[in-house]
Scaffold this motif. Sequence first.
Motif, PDB file in Angstrom:
ATOM      1  N   GLY A  10      -2.504 -20.164  -0.204  1.00  0.00           N
ATOM      2  CA  GLY A  10      -3.032 -20.269  -1.551  1.00  0.00           C
ATOM      3  C   GLY A  10      -4.089 -19.244  -1.874  1.00  0.00           C
ATOM      4  O   GLY A  10      -4.488 -19.092  -3.034  1.00  0.00           O
ATOM      5  N   GLY A  11      -4.538 -18.510  -0.875  1.00  0.00           N
ATOM      6  CA  GLY A  11      -5.566 -17.506  -1.087  1.00  0.00           C
ATOM      7  C   GLY A  11      -5.017 -16.207  -1.650  1.00  0.00           C
ATOM      8  O   GLY A  11      -3.815 -16.073  -1.898  1.00  0.00           O
ATOM      9  N   SER A  12      -5.916 -15.252  -1.845  1.00  0.00           N
ATOM     10  CA  SER A  12      -5.562 -13.955  -2.419  1.00  0.00           C
ATOM     11  C   SER A  12      -6.093 -12.820  -1.561  1.00  0.00           C
ATOM     12  O   SER A  12      -7.124 -12.964  -0.898  1.00  0.00           O
ATOM     13  CB  SER A  12      -6.136 -13.824  -3.831  1.00  0.00           C
ATOM     14  OG  SER A  12      -5.599 -14.787  -4.702  1.00  0.00           O
ATOM     15  N   LEU A  13      -5.390 -11.714  -1.608  1.00  0.00           N
ATOM     16  CA  LEU A  13      -5.829 -10.482  -0.974  1.00  0.00           C
ATOM     17  C   LEU A  13      -5.404  -9.310  -1.839  1.00  0.00           C
ATOM     18  O   LEU A  13      -4.416  -9.401  -2.569  1.00  0.00           O
ATOM     19  CB  LEU A  13      -5.204 -10.309   0.414  1.00  0.00           C
ATOM     20  CG  LEU A  13      -5.769 -11.085   1.589  1.00  0.00           C
ATOM     21  CD1 LEU A  13      -4.926 -10.814   2.826  1.00  0.00           C
ATOM     22  CD2 LEU A  13      -7.218 -10.717   1.842  1.00  0.00           C
ATOM     23  N   ARG A  14      -6.137  -8.221  -1.727  1.00  0.00           N
ATOM     24  CA  ARG A  14      -5.752  -6.980  -2.392  1.00  0.00           C
ATOM     25  C   ARG A  14      -5.672  -5.887  -1.347  1.00  0.00           C
ATOM     26  O   ARG A  14      -6.682  -5.542  -0.723  1.00  0.00           O
ATOM     27  CB  ARG A  14      -6.771  -6.603  -3.454  1.00  0.00           C
ATOM     28  CG  ARG A  14      -6.343  -5.413  -4.329  1.00  0.00           C
ATOM     29  CD  ARG A  14      -7.483  -4.937  -5.177  1.00  0.00           C
ATOM     30  NE  ARG A  14      -7.057  -4.070  -6.254  1.00  0.00           N
ATOM     31  CZ  ARG A  14      -7.803  -3.081  -6.752  1.00  0.00           C
ATOM     32  NH1 ARG A  14      -9.010  -2.874  -6.264  1.00  0.00           N
ATOM     33  NH2 ARG A  14      -7.349  -2.342  -7.743  1.00  0.00           N
ATOM     34  N   LEU A  15      -4.478  -5.378  -1.156  1.00  0.00           N
ATOM     35  CA  LEU A  15      -4.282  -4.269  -0.237  1.00  0.00           C
ATOM     36  C   LEU A  15      -4.428  -2.948  -0.991  1.00  0.00           C
ATOM     37  O   LEU A  15      -3.996  -2.827  -2.137  1.00  0.00           O
ATOM     38  CB  LEU A  15      -2.912  -4.334   0.412  1.00  0.00           C
ATOM     39  CG  LEU A  15      -2.563  -5.623   1.158  1.00  0.00           C
ATOM     40  CD1 LEU A  15      -1.206  -5.472   1.835  1.00  0.00           C
ATOM     41  CD2 LEU A  15      -3.635  -6.000   2.158  1.00  0.00           C
ATOM     42  N   SER A  16      -5.025  -1.986  -0.330  1.00  0.00           N
ATOM     43  CA  SER A  16      -5.201  -0.661  -0.916  1.00  0.00           C
ATOM     44  C   SER A  16      -4.548   0.382  -0.020  1.00  0.00           C
ATOM     45  O   SER A  16      -4.535   0.259   1.204  1.00  0.00           O
ATOM     46  CB  SER A  16      -6.678  -0.330  -1.062  1.00  0.00           C
ATOM     47  OG  SER A  16      -7.337  -1.244  -1.907  1.00  0.00           O
ATOM     48  N   LYS A  36       1.450 -17.349   0.955  1.00  0.00           N
ATOM     49  CA  LYS A  36       2.167 -18.355   1.728  1.00  0.00           C
ATOM     50  C   LYS A  36       2.240 -17.929   3.187  1.00  0.00           C
ATOM     51  O   LYS A  36       2.084 -16.747   3.509  1.00  0.00           O
ATOM     52  CB  LYS A  36       3.588 -18.528   1.177  1.00  0.00           C
ATOM     53  CG  LYS A  36       3.643 -18.916  -0.288  1.00  0.00           C
ATOM     54  CD  LYS A  36       5.078 -19.015  -0.777  1.00  0.00           C
ATOM     55  CE  LYS A  36       5.143 -19.411  -2.243  1.00  0.00           C
ATOM     56  NZ  LYS A  36       6.541 -19.541  -2.732  1.00  0.00           N
ATOM     57  N   PHE A  37       2.515 -18.882   4.044  1.00  0.00           N
ATOM     58  CA  PHE A  37       2.595 -18.591   5.472  1.00  0.00           C
ATOM     59  C   PHE A  37       3.603 -17.474   5.729  1.00  0.00           C
ATOM     60  O   PHE A  37       3.369 -16.587   6.556  1.00  0.00           O
ATOM     61  CB  PHE A  37       2.989 -19.849   6.246  1.00  0.00           C
ATOM     62  CG  PHE A  37       3.227 -19.593   7.704  1.00  0.00           C
ATOM     63  CD1 PHE A  37       4.517 -19.496   8.217  1.00  0.00           C
ATOM     64  CD2 PHE A  37       2.165 -19.444   8.580  1.00  0.00           C
ATOM     65  CE1 PHE A  37       4.737 -19.258   9.554  1.00  0.00           C
ATOM     66  CE2 PHE A  37       2.373 -19.195   9.923  1.00  0.00           C
ATOM     67  CZ  PHE A  37       3.672 -19.111  10.412  1.00  0.00           C
ATOM     68  N   GLU A  38       4.702 -17.508   5.004  1.00  0.00           N
ATOM     69  CA  GLU A  38       5.765 -16.522   5.225  1.00  0.00           C
ATOM     70  C   GLU A  38       5.412 -15.119   4.736  1.00  0.00           C
ATOM     71  O   GLU A  38       6.182 -14.180   4.932  1.00  0.00           O
ATOM     72  CB  GLU A  38       7.077 -16.986   4.565  1.00  0.00           C
ATOM     73  CG  GLU A  38       6.940 -17.379   3.113  1.00  0.00           C
ATOM     74  CD  GLU A  38       6.744 -18.884   2.946  1.00  0.00           C
ATOM     75  OE1 GLU A  38       6.052 -19.502   3.786  1.00  0.00           O
ATOM     76  OE2 GLU A  38       7.273 -19.424   1.955  1.00  0.00           O
TER      77      GLU A  38
END
Length: 136
Positions: free
Chosen positions: A15-21, A94-96
């Motif tokens: 349910g969390g968020s990340l931003r990849l750069s 999600k886990f996947e």
Amino acid sequence: EVNLVESGGASVQTGGSLRLSCVGSGYTYNKIPLRAFCFGWFRQAPGKVREAVATIDSRGDTELADSVKGRFTISRDNEEDHKNSVYLQMNNLKFEDSAVYYCAIDLHYDCDATSMRARPNGSYTWGQGTTVTVSS
């Protein structure tokens, strides 16, 4: 030579968020600005094949894998001729989604987002990868 450096991978809860750069820098042999090319994010989980997550071309057209539509977005910043940044905003993780995420650039002048998405093992320039781990 064009180099890619990814960052932003981390361990997060579902349910969390990340931003990849991804910062792409350098020159092609004929000095075409990097904004002319396609970028993509791909991922590979342990024991699985590499898959395309999101791609974006010079027109800003994007393609997303069905599994991430509505949760992930890809964007790019063509800040300089020899330096472009590409971002992958990941929400509702999600886990996947756990995998090593790789940034890639397709240095073929006629690339497009759809074709790049269809070729996860294409002859691209790749970054070193950044790890995303999603746990409950």
